[in-house]
Design a protein around this motif. Structure first.
Motif, PDB file in Angstrom:
ATOM      1  N   LEU A 176      49.425  51.184  51.148  1.00  0.00           N
ATOM      2  CA  LEU A 176      49.512  52.637  51.267  1.00  0.00           C
ATOM      3  C   LEU A 176      50.268  53.246  50.095  1.00  0.00           C
ATOM      4  O   LEU A 176      50.033  54.402  49.730  1.00  0.00           O
ATOM      5  CB  LEU A 176      50.174  53.016  52.585  1.00  0.00           C
ATOM      6  N   VAL A 234      49.850  52.247  47.115  1.00  0.00           N
ATOM      7  CA  VAL A 234      48.806  52.354  46.093  1.00  0.00           C
ATOM      8  C   VAL A 234      47.966  53.595  46.340  1.00  0.00           C
ATOM      9  O   VAL A 234      47.670  54.374  45.434  1.00  0.00           O
ATOM     10  CB  VAL A 234      47.925  51.088  46.084  1.00  0.00           C
ATOM     11  N   SER A 235      47.553  53.801  47.594  1.00  0.00           N
ATOM     12  CA  SER A 235      46.761  54.983  47.957  1.00  0.00           C
ATOM     13  C   SER A 235      46.924  55.268  49.437  1.00  0.00           C
ATOM     14  O   SER A 235      46.531  54.435  50.272  1.00  0.00           O
ATOM     15  CB  SER A 235      45.283  54.775  47.632  1.00  0.00           C
ATOM     16  N   PRO A 236      47.462  56.425  49.788  1.00  0.00           N
ATOM     17  CA  PRO A 236      47.624  56.773  51.206  1.00  0.00           C
ATOM     18  C   PRO A 236      46.299  57.071  51.901  1.00  0.00           C
ATOM     19  O   PRO A 236      46.274  57.239  53.131  1.00  0.00           O
ATOM     20  CB  PRO A 236      48.515  58.021  51.164  1.00  0.00           C
ATOM     21  N   ASP A 237      45.215  57.110  51.150  1.00  0.00           N
ATOM     22  CA  ASP A 237      43.905  57.417  51.735  1.00  0.00           C
ATOM     23  C   ASP A 237      43.148  56.180  52.195  1.00  0.00           C
ATOM     24  O   ASP A 237      42.054  56.302  52.765  1.00  0.00           O
ATOM     25  CB  ASP A 237      43.044  58.174  50.713  1.00  0.00           C
ATOM     26  N   LEU A 238      43.708  55.013  51.963  1.00  0.00           N
ATOM     27  CA  LEU A 238      43.012  53.780  52.339  1.00  0.00           C
ATOM     28  C   LEU A 238      42.967  53.618  53.856  1.00  0.00           C
ATOM     29  O   LEU A 238      43.934  53.940  54.562  1.00  0.00           O
ATOM     30  CB  LEU A 238      43.709  52.565  51.729  1.00  0.00           C
ATOM     31  N   ARG A 258      52.583  43.726  42.040  1.00  0.00           N
ATOM     32  CA  ARG A 258      53.511  44.809  42.379  1.00  0.00           C
ATOM     33  C   ARG A 258      54.682  44.848  41.397  1.00  0.00           C
ATOM     34  O   ARG A 258      55.237  43.812  41.041  1.00  0.00           O
ATOM     35  CB  ARG A 258      54.017  44.607  43.810  1.00  0.00           C
ATOM     36  N   TYR A 293      48.434  44.165  46.962  1.00  0.00           N
ATOM     37  CA  TYR A 293      48.481  45.113  45.846  1.00  0.00           C
ATOM     38  C   TYR A 293      47.141  45.154  45.110  1.00  0.00           C
ATOM     39  O   TYR A 293      46.577  46.238  44.876  1.00  0.00           O
ATOM     40  CB  TYR A 293      49.604  44.716  44.897  1.00  0.00           C
ATOM     41  N   ALA A 337      44.316  46.582  47.375  1.00  0.00           N
ATOM     42  CA  ALA A 337      44.413  48.029  47.534  1.00  0.00           C
ATOM     43  C   ALA A 337      43.945  48.746  46.280  1.00  0.00           C
ATOM     44  O   ALA A 337      43.240  49.764  46.352  1.00  0.00           O
ATOM     45  CB  ALA A 337      45.852  48.420  47.863  1.00  0.00           C
ATOM     46  N   ARG A 338      44.319  48.251  45.113  1.00  0.00           N
ATOM     47  CA  ARG A 338      43.895  48.883  43.860  1.00  0.00           C
ATOM     48  C   ARG A 338      42.376  48.811  43.698  1.00  0.00           C
ATOM     49  O   ARG A 338      41.741  49.757  43.231  1.00  0.00           O
ATOM     50  CB  ARG A 338      44.599  48.198  42.680  1.00  0.00           C
ATOM     51  N   ALA A 343      40.764  51.208  46.351  1.00  0.00           N
ATOM     52  CA  ALA A 343      40.996  52.624  46.035  1.00  0.00           C
ATOM     53  C   ALA A 343      40.275  53.057  44.768  1.00  0.00           C
ATOM     54  O   ALA A 343      40.276  54.253  44.439  1.00  0.00           O
ATOM     55  CB  ALA A 343      42.489  52.876  45.887  1.00  0.00           C
ATOM     56  N   ILE A 359      41.152  52.220  41.765  1.00  0.00           N
ATOM     57  CA  ILE A 359      42.095  52.328  40.650  1.00  0.00           C
ATOM     58  C   ILE A 359      41.750  51.320  39.566  1.00  0.00           C
ATOM     59  O   ILE A 359      41.935  51.581  38.370  1.00  0.00           O
ATOM     60  CB  ILE A 359      43.542  52.156  41.158  1.00  0.00           C
TER      61      ILE A 359
END
Length: 274
Positions: free
Chosen positions: A21, A23-27, A116, A133, A136-137, A140, A142
């Protein structure tokens, strides 16, 4: 999608989700399971195969059953031919999804980039510092898949196991996992192979269960559509939700009753009594 052998007694799973989260709270963060028996890489491999096909292409699975954490074992992301991504140590966890979903491409995680921040002194929690990490990247957007790290040959470390096969009137396979809540025995033998004996619900089958080639259980039992087709406490064979040959006690625990477990050392043999 997270999987681990961490359990839920401490903050390990929460820490991985916190990193994701961050990394991105939208995941969207979901759990496959965190109840893999400690260090049981085989079961991690099975649960991925059991679950992944039901999730849409593009789903990122982070699987952390990592008894070799901190050693030279590789950290990878595998993209399957179905478009799923698996972020995990290359220690056998990919055995089954590599075979059933196919390998599109594998990349080694470049920890100089995909780790991280300020976690380099930690050697024992790559699930948090590397896998969550990186996953998530990737999820998202990223980083692209190419930015995970260098491309590797399209092979993974695999755990040997008995594949389902037919020899005359006998079908052999293995017990990859237990239906643990109920103690039912699941095999890797597809229903089509059993039906080729031929056998259909209502027929009886000779069923043998072996551990390291030593006989643990042998009995003639009926093939049924569902548990209630036999009296309470009686054994039955059936096809589970994955349409694979399975054995149970109606309203009982077959595994506990006959001291049966699962894994590559556990095998099952089935033959027709016609």
């Amino acid at each position: 999608m997270f999987q681990s052998d961490f359990g839920l007694k401490d903050g390990a799973v929460s820490a991985m989700k916190g990193v994701a989260l961050g990394v991105s709270p939208d995941l969207g963060l979901y759990d496959l399971t965190h109840e893999i028996p400690a260090y049981n890489i085989w079961e991690a491999a099975y649960r991925l195969e059991q679950t992944a096909p039901y999730w849409p292409a593009g789903t990122v699975f982070v699987s952390v059953v990592d008894p070799g954490v901190g050693t030279t074992r590789r950290s990878v992301v595998m993209r399957s031919k179905t478009g799923h991504y698996f972020v995990t140590p290359d220690n056998g966890t990919l055995t089954l999804v590599a075979q059933s979903l196919g390998i599109s491409e594998i990349r080694e995680i470049d920890e100089a980039v995909n780790r991280r921040s300020q976690s380099g002194k930690s050697y024992t929690f790559h699930g948090r510092d590397v896998y969550a990490y990186t996953g998530a990247r990737l999820a998202a957007g990223i980083i692209s898949f190419a930015e995970v790290g260098k491309r590797l040959p399209d092979t993974v470390i695999s755990i040997p196991f008995q594949s389902a096969q037919k020899n005359g009137n006998t079908i052999s396979g293995m017990i990859p996992v237990l239906d643990i809540q109920y103690g039912n025995i699941w095999s890797n033998i597809p229903d089509s192979l059993i039906r080729s004996l031929p056998a259909a619900p209502g027929d009886s089958l000779n069923v043998s269960i072996l551990h390291k080639d030593s006989l643990v259980y042998q009995q003639r039992i009926p093939l049924a559509n569902t548990f209630g087709d036999v009296p309470e406490g009686k054994p039955l064979a059936y096809f589970n939700s994955l349409l694979q040959f399975s054995v149970a006690l109606n309203m009982g625990n077959f595994a506990a009753a006959y001291n049966v477990s699962s894994g590559p050392e556990w095998n099952v043999r089935v033959s027709s009594v016609r």
